[in-house]
Design a protein around this motif. Structure first.
Motif, PDB file in Angstrom:
ATOM      1  N   VAL A   1       0.852  -1.229  -0.120  1.00  0.00           N
ATOM      2  CA  VAL A   1       0.382   0.254   0.018  1.00  0.00           C
ATOM      3  C   VAL A   1       0.358   0.992   0.481  1.00  0.00           C
ATOM      4  CG1 VAL A   1      -1.506   1.128   1.250  1.00  0.00           C
ATOM      5  CG2 VAL A   1      -1.924  -1.264   1.240  1.00  0.00           C
ATOM      6  N   GLU A   2       0.861   1.840  -1.067  1.00  0.00           N
ATOM      7  CA  GLU A   2       1.566   3.037  -1.365  1.00  0.00           C
ATOM      8  C   GLU A   2       0.541   4.287  -0.590  1.00  0.00           C
ATOM      9  OE1 GLU A   2       4.201   2.840  -4.881  1.00  0.00           O
ATOM     10  OE2 GLU A   2       5.261   1.313  -3.220  1.00  0.00           O
ATOM     11  N   ALA A   3       1.389   5.413  -1.186  1.00  0.00           N
ATOM     12  CA  ALA A   3       0.287   7.210  -1.124  1.00  0.00           C
ATOM     13  C   ALA A   3      -0.317   6.702  -2.692  1.00  0.00           C
ATOM     14  CB  ALA A   3       1.618   8.120  -1.613  1.00  0.00           C
ATOM     15  N   ALA A   4       0.204   6.182  -3.777  1.00  0.00           N
ATOM     16  CA  ALA A   4      -0.948   6.342  -5.113  1.00  0.00           C
ATOM     17  C   ALA A   4      -1.334   5.581  -4.834  1.00  0.00           C
ATOM     18  CB  ALA A   4      -0.053   6.229  -5.914  1.00  0.00           C
ATOM     19  N   GLY A   5      -1.651   4.267  -4.016  1.00  0.00           N
ATOM     20  CA  GLY A   5      -2.611   2.994  -3.788  1.00  0.00           C
ATOM     21  C   GLY A   5      -1.451   2.574  -3.792  1.00  0.00           C
ATOM     22  N   PRO A   6      -2.446   0.704  -4.233  1.00  0.00           N
ATOM     23  CA  PRO A   6      -2.254  -0.343  -3.644  1.00  0.00           C
ATOM     24  C   PRO A   6      -0.864  -0.823  -5.581  1.00  0.00           C
ATOM     25  CG  PRO A   6      -4.000  -0.303  -4.437  1.00  0.00           C
ATOM     26  CD  PRO A   6      -3.941   0.678  -4.492  1.00  0.00           C
ATOM     27  N   ARG A   7      -0.052  -1.568  -4.959  1.00  0.00           N
ATOM     28  CA  ARG A   7       0.849  -1.276  -5.485  1.00  0.00           C
ATOM     29  C   ARG A   7       1.348  -3.878  -5.765  1.00  0.00           C
ATOM     30  NH1 ARG A   7       6.097  -3.136  -5.511  1.00  0.00           N
ATOM     31  NH2 ARG A   7       6.192  -1.623  -3.643  1.00  0.00           N
ATOM     32  N   PRO A   8       1.328  -4.266  -6.786  1.00  0.00           N
ATOM     33  CA  PRO A   8       1.375  -5.544  -7.106  1.00  0.00           C
ATOM     34  C   PRO A   8       2.789  -6.079  -6.682  1.00  0.00           C
ATOM     35  CG  PRO A   8      -0.159  -4.896  -9.253  1.00  0.00           C
ATOM     36  CD  PRO A   8      -0.276  -3.532  -8.050  1.00  0.00           C
ATOM     37  N   LEU A   9       2.698  -6.818  -5.447  1.00  0.00           N
ATOM     38  CA  LEU A   9       4.310  -6.950  -5.054  1.00  0.00           C
ATOM     39  C   LEU A   9       5.243  -8.037  -6.115  1.00  0.00           C
ATOM     40  CD1 LEU A   9       3.937  -7.440  -1.373  1.00  0.00           C
ATOM     41  CD2 LEU A   9       5.122  -5.911  -2.441  1.00  0.00           C
ATOM     42  N   LYS A  10       4.497  -9.056  -6.781  1.00  0.00           N
ATOM     43  CA  LYS A  10       4.974  -9.861  -8.233  1.00  0.00           C
ATOM     44  C   LYS A  10       4.641  -8.868  -8.893  1.00  0.00           C
ATOM     45  CE  LYS A  10       3.611 -13.737  -5.287  1.00  0.00           C
ATOM     46  NZ  LYS A  10       3.330 -15.719  -5.695  1.00  0.00           N
ATOM     47  N   THR A  11       6.111  -9.732 -10.028  1.00  0.00           N
ATOM     48  CA  THR A  11       6.297  -8.835 -11.670  1.00  0.00           C
ATOM     49  C   THR A  11       4.774  -9.286 -12.432  1.00  0.00           C
ATOM     50  OG1 THR A  11       8.290  -9.381 -11.079  1.00  0.00           O
ATOM     51  CG2 THR A  11       7.940  -9.113 -13.108  1.00  0.00           C
ATOM     52  N   ARG A  12       4.376 -10.880 -12.196  1.00  0.00           N
ATOM     53  CA  ARG A  12       3.530 -11.090 -13.155  1.00  0.00           C
ATOM     54  C   ARG A  12       2.257  -9.769 -12.821  1.00  0.00           C
ATOM     55  NH1 ARG A  12      -1.314 -13.671 -12.820  1.00  0.00           N
ATOM     56  NH2 ARG A  12      -1.853 -15.297 -15.190  1.00  0.00           N
ATOM     57  N   GLU A  13       1.948  -9.864 -11.930  1.00  0.00           N
ATOM     58  CA  GLU A  13       0.587  -8.646 -11.274  1.00  0.00           C
ATOM     59  C   GLU A  13       1.002  -7.152 -11.681  1.00  0.00           C
ATOM     60  OE1 GLU A  13      -1.642 -10.188 -10.704  1.00  0.00           O
ATOM     61  OE2 GLU A  13      -0.269 -12.632 -10.494  1.00  0.00           O
ATOM     62  N   TRP A  14       2.549  -6.553 -11.442  1.00  0.00           N
ATOM     63  CA  TRP A  14       2.794  -5.049 -11.670  1.00  0.00           C
ATOM     64  C   TRP A  14       2.327  -5.022 -13.012  1.00  0.00           C
ATOM     65  CZ3 TRP A  14       6.156  -4.320 -14.324  1.00  0.00           C
ATOM     66  CH2 TRP A  14       7.748  -4.623 -14.125  1.00  0.00           C
ATOM     67  N   ILE A  15       2.965  -6.157 -14.196  1.00  0.00           N
ATOM     68  CA  ILE A  15       2.402  -5.964 -15.822  1.00  0.00           C
ATOM     69  C   ILE A  15       1.157  -5.932 -16.071  1.00  0.00           C
ATOM     70  CG2 ILE A  15       3.242  -7.290 -18.299  1.00  0.00           C
ATOM     71  CD1 ILE A  15       5.916  -8.591 -16.740  1.00  0.00           C
ATOM     72  N   ARG A  16       0.027  -6.599 -15.484  1.00  0.00           N
ATOM     73  CA  ARG A  16      -1.485  -6.928 -15.654  1.00  0.00           C
ATOM     74  C   ARG A  16      -1.456  -5.262 -15.312  1.00  0.00           C
ATOM     75  NH1 ARG A  16      -4.337 -10.241 -12.983  1.00  0.00           N
ATOM     76  NH2 ARG A  16      -5.900 -10.175 -14.776  1.00  0.00           N
ATOM     77  N   ALA A  17      -1.333  -4.958 -13.778  1.00  0.00           N
ATOM     78  CA  ALA A  17      -1.634  -3.359 -13.944  1.00  0.00           C
ATOM     79  C   ALA A  17      -1.593  -2.563 -14.402  1.00  0.00           C
ATOM     80  CB  ALA A  17      -0.837  -2.986 -12.478  1.00  0.00           C
TER      81      ALA A  17
END
Length: 101
Positions: free
Chosen positions: A72-88
């Motif tokens: 949980v960051e100031a800009a909102g949630p950030r996925p922890l796994k590479t696959r998920e942040w690519i999806r995001a």
């Protein structure tokens, strides 16, 4: 068996209509922005969110909902796994190749 962690979680799926990655919001709605996702910190809340997502899947709105670990960051949630942040973030390449000159 999937490994359960203590990290906060959000629920994601793919929208059946167009395949877009979507994130479950606080009102039980789906957003294409991970920043709009409702963060769940406790296991019962994660299960409740998954139940909402599974009901949405039963209505054929989304497919394959599941929980994702986030920071949980100031800009909102950030996925922890590479696959998920690519999806995001969206595709890592252009959807259509450039035409040869």
């Amino acid at each position: 068996m999937a490994r359960v962690t203590d990290a906060p979680k959000v629920v994601t799926a793919n929208r059946l209509q167009d395949g877009a990655v979507v994130w479950l919001g606080a009102a039980g709605d789906w957003s294409i922005r991970v920043q709009d996702a409702q963060v769940q910190a406790e296991a019962p809340a994660v299960e409740a969110a998954l139940a909402i997502a599974r009901a949405s899947a039963a209505r054929q709105e989304v497919v394959e909902p599941y929980a994702v670990d986030v920071a949980v960051e100031a800009a909102g949630p950030r996925p922890l796994k590479t696959r998920e942040w690519i999806r995001a973030a969206g595709p890592s390449i252009d959807a259509l190749p450039a035409t040869a000159a």
